[in-house]
Design an enzyme around this catalytic site. Structure first.
Site, short mmCIF file in Angstrom:
data_model
loop_
_atom_site.label_atom_id
_atom_site.label_comp_id
_atom_site.label_asym_id
_atom_site.label_seq_id
_atom_site.Cartn_x
_atom_site.Cartn_y
_atom_site.Cartn_z
N GLN A 243 -2.80 3.52 10.53
CA GLN A 243 -1.83 4.25 9.70
C GLN A 243 -2.27 5.69 9.47
OE1 GLN A 243 -1.80 1.74 6.23
NE2 GLN A 243 -0.65 0.11 7.24
N ASN B 121 -12.89 -9.13 3.60
CA ASN B 121 -12.01 -7.97 3.65
C ASN B 121 -12.47 -7.05 4.76
OD1 ASN B 121 -10.19 -7.90 0.98
ND2 ASN B 121 -12.18 -8.77 0.48
N ALA C 278 0.81 -1.22 0.00
CA ALA C 278 0.00 0.00 0.00
C ALA C 278 0.84 1.27 0.00
CB ALA C 278 -0.93 0.00 1.20
N SER D 124 4.65 1.04 -0.21
CA SER D 124 5.99 0.84 -0.77
C SER D 124 6.04 -0.45 -1.57
CB SER D 124 7.04 0.78 0.35
OG SER D 124 6.83 -0.33 1.20
N HIS E 94 -1.92 -12.11 -6.66
CA HIS E 94 -2.63 -11.29 -5.70
C HIS E 94 -1.91 -11.45 -4.37
CE1 HIS E 94 -6.42 -10.37 -3.15
NE2 HIS E 94 -5.77 -9.27 -3.46
N ASP E 95 -1.50 -10.34 -3.74
CA ASP E 95 -0.64 -10.43 -2.57
C ASP E 95 -1.27 -11.25 -1.44
OD1 ASP E 95 -2.51 -8.48 -1.91
OD2 ASP E 95 -1.06 -6.89 -1.61
#
Length: 475
Positions: free
Chosen positions: A308, A300, A14, A16, A240-241
Site C-alpha cells: 500500500q 503479526n 486501516a 476506511s 477485534h477485527d
C-alpha cells in the site's frame, strides 16, 4: 425460517470504515456495503490521533441511511483493530482523542517497562507478542508522559467499546479486543491485576470483560431520535477485527491455519487453550482471545501495508499505478531474488516506502533495485518468506503438520500473492471470503440472537455462501 434476518456490521479498517448489511435467509448469508467513509489518522504536532468524533458522526450517517430503507434490523456489531483506547472522566466525557497505534510515542518504551517488570513475567501471564504499541506500553507512556490524563480517567474503553458506549451508554471491555492489550490473564480470561498494579496503572479504569455473542445494550433514545431507528440491540461480536475475521474463516480441520491478509498479515491456528512456552516466547507468538473462548495463536506480520505504501509513494511521485499493475510487474520482475524483512523497523512508518526498500537492499548487500517490478518483488518475497517461517514455527509449536492455509481478506484478490504463498510455504492455499471480518461479525450476532447454534454452524453457512479458490505448488 421464512423471513430474512438483517444485521448491521460496522468494520473500521486501516484506511476506511464500512457499514455492511448482512442478510441471512436461513441457509446463506449475503453481505452488502451500504456506506463507506475514510478512516485516516490525524497528525497534530508530533502526535497521530484517531479522528474519533468524525468517525462516530459517520457511523450515525450510516444508521440514518439504513433507517430510510424501512427494514427491520435485528442487531448491530462493531469491530476495529486492537490495542487503541479512549479514556473517559468521571462525567463519562472523552478526555482526549484516542491516539493511533502508529504514533511514535512508545518507541523504546518496552525497555522502561522492563526495568519495573520482567518481560518474561508479562508474557507468562498474558501470552501476548511484544509490540511497542500494545496497550500496556501505551498506558505506561501516558502514565509517565501525560499523567494528567490518567489522573482524571475513570474509564478505559477500547475503540469498539467506545463506539458501543456512545450508542448504548453501557460500558464493557469486550474479551477479544481486551486480550490484545497485554494486560489480560490468558488462562483466566480476566484482567491481570498484579501486572497492572506493579506498573502503577489505575486498576479502576478497567471494565468488566464481556464475551462475544452477548447483548451490550440497546440504541439510546438520543441515537434513536437522531437516526430514526428503534431500540436495536448492540451485540459484542469479536470486536477485534482479527477475531471477527478468524470467526469468518471457514476452517476445515485441526490441520488448517488461517492467514488474514490485509494491511497486517495475521497467521495462526485456533487453540482450545493458551500455548505459552519457550518456543512461543522464542518465536514471539501471541495468544489472543477468540470467539467461543478459542485462543488465536498467531503472529503479526507487517504485510500489505508495504505494498500500500509503495503505491502511495509511486503515486505521489507522479507514477499513476494501481495494485493490479504492481502485482503484475512483481510477477514479471527481471530480478526475482531481491527480498526484505517486513518486520524491520525501517518499514514501520517510512516517509517513502520505495526509498526504504532501496536502502534496505543496499544495506543488506543485495544491490539496488530500481525497476518497479524489482522493488515490488522484494516486498512480496519478504512477505511470503515471513509466512513460510511462521508456518514452520507453528508446526514446531503445535507438534503437527499444517496442510492447508485458509487465506482471507482483501489480499486474496492478489492472485500472484496467493500463488507465491502456496509455492513458498509448500502448503495448499484456500482463499475466501474477502469480507471475512464482516462475515465473522455477522455470524456472532446471529449466534447471540439464537438464529445460529454456534461457530461451527456459522462457518458451514459462510462456506456455502461464498466462492473459494485453491492454490498449490502443483498448479
Amino acid at each position: 425460517m421464512n423471513d430474512i434476518v438483517y444485521n448491521l456490521a460496522f468494520d473500521f479498517g486501516a484506511s476506511s470504515g464500512r457499514l455492511m448489511l448482512s442478510k441471512f435467509d436461513g441457509e446463506k448469508i449475503d453481505v452488502e456495503e451500504v456506506y463507506r467513509f475514510p478512516n485516516e489518522p490525524v497528525k497534530i504536532g508530533q502526535t497521530l490521533y484517531w479522528d474519533f468524533l468524525r468517525l462516530f458522526h459517520e457511523l450515525k450517517n450510516g444508521l440514518k441511511l439504513i433507517s430510510k430503507r424501512k427494514i427491520k434490523i435485528s442487531s448491530i456489531g462493531i469491530d476495529t483493530w486492537g490495542v487503541d483506547y479512549g479514556l473517559l472522566d468521571k462525567n463519562d466525557q472523552l478526555i482526549s482523542n484516542p491516539i493511533h497505534y502508529r504514533d511514535q510515542r512508545t518507541n523504546g518504551i518496552i525497555k522502561d517497562v522492563e526495568k519495573i517488570l520482567p518481560l518474561e513475567k508479562i508474557y507468562n501471564v498474558t501470552g501476548i507478542q511484544f509490540m511497542e504499541f500494545n496497550t500496556i506500553f501505551q498506558l505506561y507512556c501516558d502514565l509517565t508522559r501525560r499523567p494528567e490524563l490518567l489522573n482524571n480517567a475513570r474509564t478505559l474503553l477500547f475503540m469498539p467499546d467506545l463506539f458501543n458506549f456512545y450508542l448504548t451508554h453501557e460500558k464493557y471491555n469486550e474479551y477479544t479486543v481486551a486480550s490484545t492489550s497485554q494486560m489480560l490473564d490468558a488462562e483466566k480470561k480476566d484482567w491481570a491485576i498484579d501486572l497492572i498494579k506493579k506498573l502503577n496503572l489505575p486498576e479502576g479504569i478497567f471494565q468488566k470483560i464481556l464475551m462475544p455473542g452477548k447483548i451490550i445494550g440497546y440504541l439510546s433514545k438520543e441515537i434513536q431520535e437522531e437516526t430514526g431507528l428503534s431500540d436495536i440491540p448492540v451485540i459484542s461480536v469479536g470486536s477485534h477485527d482479527t477475531a471477527s475475521a478468524v470467526a469468518g474463516t471457514p476452517i476445515e480441520n485441526g490441520s488448517s491455519a488461517y492467514l488474514i491478509c490485509g494491511t497486517w498479515s495475521l497467521l495462526g491456528v485456533e487453540s482450545e487453550s493458551p500455548i505459552i512456552n519457550e518456543n512461543t516466547k522464542k518465536y514471539n507468538f501471541t495468544n489472543e482471545g477468540g470467539v467461543e473462548g478459542f485462543i488465536r495463536l498467531l503472529k503479526n506480520i507487517n504485510g500489505l501495508w508495504i505494498i500500500q505504501q509503495l503505491k502511495q509513494s509511486w503515486n505521489s511521485s507522479g507514477i499513476k499505478i494501481g495494485f493490479p499493475e504492481i502485482s503484475q510487474m512483481a510477477s514479471k520482475a527481471k530480478h526475482e531474488e531481491f527480498i526484505i524483512n517486513p518486520d524491520d523497523k525501517l518499514f514501520m512508518a517510512p516517509l517513502n516506502m520505495v526509498e526504504a526498500i532501496k536502502q534496505y537492499c543496499l544495506q543488506t548487500g543485495q544491490g539496488l533495485p530500481e525497476e518497479i517490478g524489482d522493488i515490488a518483488r522484494a516486498a512480496y518475497n519478504g512477505i511470503v518468506e515471513q509466512y513460510r517461517n511462521c508456518v514452520n514455527n507453528l508446526e514446531e509449536i503445535i507438534g503437527k503438520d499444517i496442510d492447508t492455509i485458509h487465506m482471507v481478506g482483501g489480499g486474496i484478490q492478489d492472485k500472484f500473492l496467493c500463488k507465491l504463498t502456496a509455492d513458498t510455504t509448500g502448503k495448499t492455499v484456500v482463499t475466501g471470503p474477502i469480507e471475512a471480518s464482516v462475515y465473522g461479525n455477522s455470524i456472532v450476532q446471529l449466534i447471540g440472537l439464537g438464529f445460529i447454534k454456534d461457530l461451527k454452524e456459522g462457518r458451514k453457512i459462510i462456506k456455502i455462501s461464498i466462492e473459494q479458490e485453491r492454490y498449490s505448488i502443483f498448479n
